[in-house]
Design a protein around this motif. Structure first.
Motif, PDB file in Angstrom:
ATOM      1  N   ILE A   1      34.534  47.570   4.231  1.00  0.00           N
ATOM      2  CA  ILE A   1      35.126  48.422   5.173  1.00  0.00           C
ATOM      3  C   ILE A   1      34.105  48.529   7.038  1.00  0.00           C
ATOM      4  O   ILE A   1      33.237  48.200   6.634  1.00  0.00           O
ATOM      5  N   SER A   2      35.389  47.642   7.974  1.00  0.00           N
ATOM      6  CA  SER A   2      34.865  48.106   9.194  1.00  0.00           C
ATOM      7  C   SER A   2      34.765  49.034  10.269  1.00  0.00           C
ATOM      8  O   SER A   2      34.640  49.528  11.016  1.00  0.00           O
ATOM      9  N   THR A   3      33.075  50.108   9.149  1.00  0.00           N
ATOM     10  CA  THR A   3      32.929  51.182  10.126  1.00  0.00           C
ATOM     11  C   THR A   3      31.617  50.895  10.306  1.00  0.00           C
ATOM     12  O   THR A   3      31.060  49.458  10.804  1.00  0.00           O
ATOM     13  N   SER A   4      30.993  51.653  11.733  1.00  0.00           N
ATOM     14  CA  SER A   4      29.995  51.423  11.894  1.00  0.00           C
ATOM     15  C   SER A   4      28.784  52.250  12.077  1.00  0.00           C
ATOM     16  O   SER A   4      28.980  53.530  11.670  1.00  0.00           O
ATOM     17  N   PRO A   5      27.792  52.156  10.662  1.00  0.00           N
ATOM     18  CA  PRO A   5      27.536  50.886  10.490  1.00  0.00           C
ATOM     19  C   PRO A   5      28.385  50.342   8.886  1.00  0.00           C
ATOM     20  O   PRO A   5      29.277  50.979   8.639  1.00  0.00           O
ATOM     21  N   LYS A   6      28.811  48.991   9.156  1.00  0.00           N
ATOM     22  CA  LYS A   6      29.398  48.687   7.655  1.00  0.00           C
ATOM     23  C   LYS A   6      29.008  49.319   6.308  1.00  0.00           C
ATOM     24  O   LYS A   6      28.617  49.508   6.443  1.00  0.00           O
ATOM     25  N   LEU A   7      30.791  49.633   5.271  1.00  0.00           N
ATOM     26  CA  LEU A   7      30.615  49.986   4.199  1.00  0.00           C
ATOM     27  C   LEU A   7      30.259  49.343   2.940  1.00  0.00           C
ATOM     28  O   LEU A   7      31.619  48.296   3.667  1.00  0.00           O
ATOM     29  N   SER A   8      29.606  48.362   2.106  1.00  0.00           N
ATOM     30  CA  SER A   8      30.606  47.546   1.504  1.00  0.00           C
ATOM     31  C   SER A   8      29.798  47.929   0.246  1.00  0.00           C
ATOM     32  O   SER A   8      29.570  48.787   0.039  1.00  0.00           O
ATOM     33  N   LYS A   9      30.506  47.398  -0.908  1.00  0.00           N
ATOM     34  CA  LYS A   9      30.712  47.246  -2.553  1.00  0.00           C
ATOM     35  C   LYS A   9      30.679  45.761  -3.444  1.00  0.00           C
ATOM     36  O   LYS A   9      31.100  45.207  -2.436  1.00  0.00           O
ATOM     37  N   ILE A  10      29.664  46.189  -4.024  1.00  0.00           N
ATOM     38  CA  ILE A  10      29.791  44.648  -4.443  1.00  0.00           C
ATOM     39  C   ILE A  10      29.705  44.571  -5.714  1.00  0.00           C
ATOM     40  O   ILE A  10      29.713  45.560  -6.752  1.00  0.00           O
ATOM     41  N   PHE A  11      30.943  43.557  -6.119  1.00  0.00           N
ATOM     42  CA  PHE A  11      31.457  42.879  -7.592  1.00  0.00           C
ATOM     43  C   PHE A  11      31.037  41.770  -7.722  1.00  0.00           C
ATOM     44  O   PHE A  11      30.561  41.131  -7.024  1.00  0.00           O
ATOM     45  N   HIS A  12      30.614  41.711  -8.891  1.00  0.00           N
ATOM     46  CA  HIS A  12      30.190  40.538  -9.560  1.00  0.00           C
ATOM     47  C   HIS A  12      30.711  39.713 -10.714  1.00  0.00           C
ATOM     48  O   HIS A  12      31.194  41.029 -11.469  1.00  0.00           O
ATOM     49  N   LEU A  13      31.285  38.930 -10.455  1.00  0.00           N
ATOM     50  CA  LEU A  13      31.916  38.242 -11.288  1.00  0.00           C
ATOM     51  C   LEU A  13      30.638  37.006 -12.653  1.00  0.00           C
ATOM     52  O   LEU A  13      29.845  35.952 -11.729  1.00  0.00           O
ATOM     53  N   SER A  14      31.107  37.135 -14.030  1.00  0.00           N
ATOM     54  CA  SER A  14      30.078  36.499 -14.685  1.00  0.00           C
ATOM     55  C   SER A  14      31.008  35.507 -15.361  1.00  0.00           C
ATOM     56  O   SER A  14      31.539  35.908 -15.947  1.00  0.00           O
ATOM     57  N   VAL A  15      31.093  34.510 -15.347  1.00  0.00           N
ATOM     58  CA  VAL A  15      32.213  33.285 -15.815  1.00  0.00           C
ATOM     59  C   VAL A  15      31.415  32.811 -17.250  1.00  0.00           C
ATOM     60  O   VAL A  15      30.073  32.508 -17.568  1.00  0.00           O
ATOM     61  N   VAL A  16      31.993  32.905 -18.877  1.00  0.00           N
ATOM     62  CA  VAL A  16      30.933  32.441 -20.015  1.00  0.00           C
ATOM     63  C   VAL A  16      32.552  30.922 -19.726  1.00  0.00           C
ATOM     64  O   VAL A  16      33.497  31.256 -20.196  1.00  0.00           O
ATOM     65  N   VAL A  17      31.569  30.186 -20.007  1.00  0.00           N
ATOM     66  CA  VAL A  17      32.338  28.275 -20.643  1.00  0.00           C
ATOM     67  C   VAL A  17      31.990  28.591 -22.012  1.00  0.00           C
ATOM     68  O   VAL A  17      31.013  27.802 -21.772  1.00  0.00           O
ATOM     69  N   PRO A  18      33.337  28.473 -22.371  1.00  0.00           N
ATOM     70  CA  PRO A  18      32.764  27.680 -23.776  1.00  0.00           C
ATOM     71  C   PRO A  18      32.401  26.374 -24.125  1.00  0.00           C
ATOM     72  O   PRO A  18      32.465  25.615 -22.781  1.00  0.00           O
ATOM     73  N   SER A  19      32.085  25.763 -25.696  1.00  0.00           N
ATOM     74  CA  SER A  19      31.520  24.587 -25.302  1.00  0.00           C
ATOM     75  C   SER A  19      31.947  23.970 -26.607  1.00  0.00           C
ATOM     76  O   SER A  19      33.034  24.880 -27.413  1.00  0.00           O
ATOM     77  N   VAL A  20      33.397  22.927 -26.018  1.00  0.00           N
ATOM     78  CA  VAL A  20      34.336  21.957 -26.483  1.00  0.00           C
ATOM     79  C   VAL A  20      33.630  20.435 -26.555  1.00  0.00           C
ATOM     80  O   VAL A  20      33.029  20.067 -25.463  1.00  0.00           O
ATOM     81  N   LYS A  21      32.809  20.270 -27.559  1.00  0.00           N
ATOM     82  CA  LYS A  21      32.634  18.381 -28.061  1.00  0.00           C
ATOM     83  C   LYS A  21      32.821  18.192 -29.829  1.00  0.00           C
ATOM     84  O   LYS A  21      33.286  18.233 -30.663  1.00  0.00           O
ATOM     85  N   ILE A  22      33.079  16.726 -28.808  1.00  0.00           N
ATOM     86  CA  ILE A  22      33.605  16.056 -29.809  1.00  0.00           C
ATOM     87  C   ILE A  22      32.584  15.420 -30.047  1.00  0.00           C
ATOM     88  O   ILE A  22      32.350  14.729 -29.421  1.00  0.00           O
ATOM     89  N   GLN A  23      31.728  15.858 -31.627  1.00  0.00           N
ATOM     90  CA  GLN A  23      30.949  14.690 -31.882  1.00  0.00           C
ATOM     91  C   GLN A  23      30.810  13.609 -31.923  1.00  0.00           C
ATOM     92  O   GLN A  23      32.329  12.544 -32.744  1.00  0.00           O
ATOM     93  N   GLY A  24      29.483  12.138 -31.368  1.00  0.00           N
ATOM     94  CA  GLY A  24      29.801  11.019 -31.633  1.00  0.00           C
ATOM     95  C   GLY A  24      29.785  10.395 -30.255  1.00  0.00           C
ATOM     96  O   GLY A  24      29.146  11.417 -28.892  1.00  0.00           O
ATOM     97  N   ASP A  25      29.897   9.285 -30.272  1.00  0.00           N
ATOM     98  CA  ASP A  25      29.776   8.470 -29.437  1.00  0.00           C
ATOM     99  C   ASP A  25      31.193   8.749 -27.920  1.00  0.00           C
ATOM    100  O   ASP A  25      31.529   9.320 -28.467  1.00  0.00           O
ATOM    101  N   LYS A  26      31.469   8.672 -26.680  1.00  0.00           N
ATOM    102  CA  LYS A  26      32.344   9.067 -26.229  1.00  0.00           C
ATOM    103  C   LYS A  26      33.130   8.049 -25.771  1.00  0.00           C
ATOM    104  O   LYS A  26      34.509   7.570 -25.452  1.00  0.00           O
ATOM    105  N   GLU A  27      33.153   6.662 -26.609  1.00  0.00           N
ATOM    106  CA  GLU A  27      33.274   5.297 -26.600  1.00  0.00           C
ATOM    107  C   GLU A  27      33.842   5.217 -28.675  1.00  0.00           C
ATOM    108  O   GLU A  27      32.472   4.577 -28.443  1.00  0.00           O
TER     109      GLU A  27
END
Length: 309
Positions: A148-174
């Motif tokens: 918020i554009s007050t003086s001094p400024k006011l702020s609130k912090i939001f935190h984002l945690s991203v979960v990345v699922p694991s997907v894998k085809i077993q074996g060689d890529k070729e």
């Protein structure tokens, strides 16, 4: 009361109507209702005056944040919503800032980021400033500031945690196989927040259906290392170069897919090709060095032989 000097003085200045209601029951309360009509000495009429209890020096309320969830955990590919609730904003401005690089996303409703995934939603109620990130990716993980554009400024912090699922085809890529051989691909999916309802298989962008063109698919739920896991199987009874060569994708619903390449070859030297693909860089450099030394020795021997002659 009539003999009270102060009361007589008050009555001499005002014309009053007094209604007294005396003791009610045993409580002994007296209710006194006074309606005063004050005669203004400078005017010929009378006016009713009311007492205004509203303070004249009350300060204006300052902006402040209302409660909203500040920690979000979202699976990759889904949407994140940061709801910044503010009261008494008045003429102040709200900004959104990405803390990882200090990049300004929005000042008011003006957008400063060239990414269509970021947008500011219309307010669902007074003082709502909601930042939406569509199809979150791993690099979106981090802190976001509502300021918020007050003086001094006011702020609130939001935190984002991203979960990345694991997907894998077993074996060689070729994978190289001989025509007519059987093929068994095994795709392992784990570490999800939202379990995929189905797992799709694709060859060169075309979805593969169970029972068509020699393809068989099936899924099973398992627990591996204490984590819920889906294992999806794709089998080819007799690999055909025309029907089965190509890029294979394992694509769980709502999760980024993974891929391998399958080469179905008629050549009988398939084993030699597989060994060549699997040769390590150090082995390749060693072979090249031996060949170079051999060529150098042969050259020296040829030169010396011509000199002796």
């Amino acid at each position: 009361m009539a003999n009270n000097p102060k009361f007589c003085a008050m009555m001499s200045r005002t014309t009053s109507i007094v209604l007294e209601l005396f003791p009610l029951g045993r409580l002994g309360f007296t209710i006194l209702l006074v309606l005063s009509l004050r005669t203004d000495s400078t005017t010929s009429g009378s006016s009713i005056q009311y007492l205004d209890n509203t303070p004249t020096d009350r300060p204006e309320p300052t902006p402040s944040f209302l409660y909203s969830e500040a920690d979000l955990t979202i699976q990759e590919g889904h949407h994140a919503f940061f709801n910044c609730k503010i009261q008494h904003l008045r003429n102040k401005t709200v900004s959104w800032i990405r803390k990882s690089d200090g990049h300004i996303l929005f000042i008011g409703d003006i957008k400063f980021v060239d990414d269509k995934r970021f947008d500011l939603l219309p307010s669902s109620g007074y003082g709502d400033w909601t930042l939406r990130i569509q199809f979150v990716a791993a690099e979106d993980d981090g802190n976001y500031e509502c300021q918020i554009s007050t003086s001094p400024k006011l702020s609130k912090i939001f935190h984002l945690s991203v979960v990345v699922p694991s997907v894998k085809i077993q074996g060689d890529k070729e994978i190289y196989i001989e025509s007519g051989s059987s093929v068994a691909l095994r795709c392992v999916i784990s570490n999800w927040l939202i379990k995929p309802k189905v797992v799709f298989w694709y060859r060169d962008g075309v979805r593969l259906l169970d029972g068509f063109n020699g393809v068989t698919t099936n899924d099973e739920d398992m627990v591996i290392g204490g984590s819920a896991t889906i294992v999806s199987h794709l089998s080819l009874a007799q690999a055909d170069p025309r029907l089965h060569s190509g890029k294979y994708q394992c694509a769980p619903e709502g999760i980024k897919p993974t891929e391998i390449k399958l080469y179905v070859i008629k050549d009988q030297n398939i084993a030699a090709m597989q060994r060549e693909v699997n040769t390590s860089p150090s082995q390749t450099r060693l072979s090249a060095l031996i060949l170079s030394v051999h060529s150098l020795v042969l050259l020296v021997w040829t030169v010396m032989s011509s000199t002796w002659d």
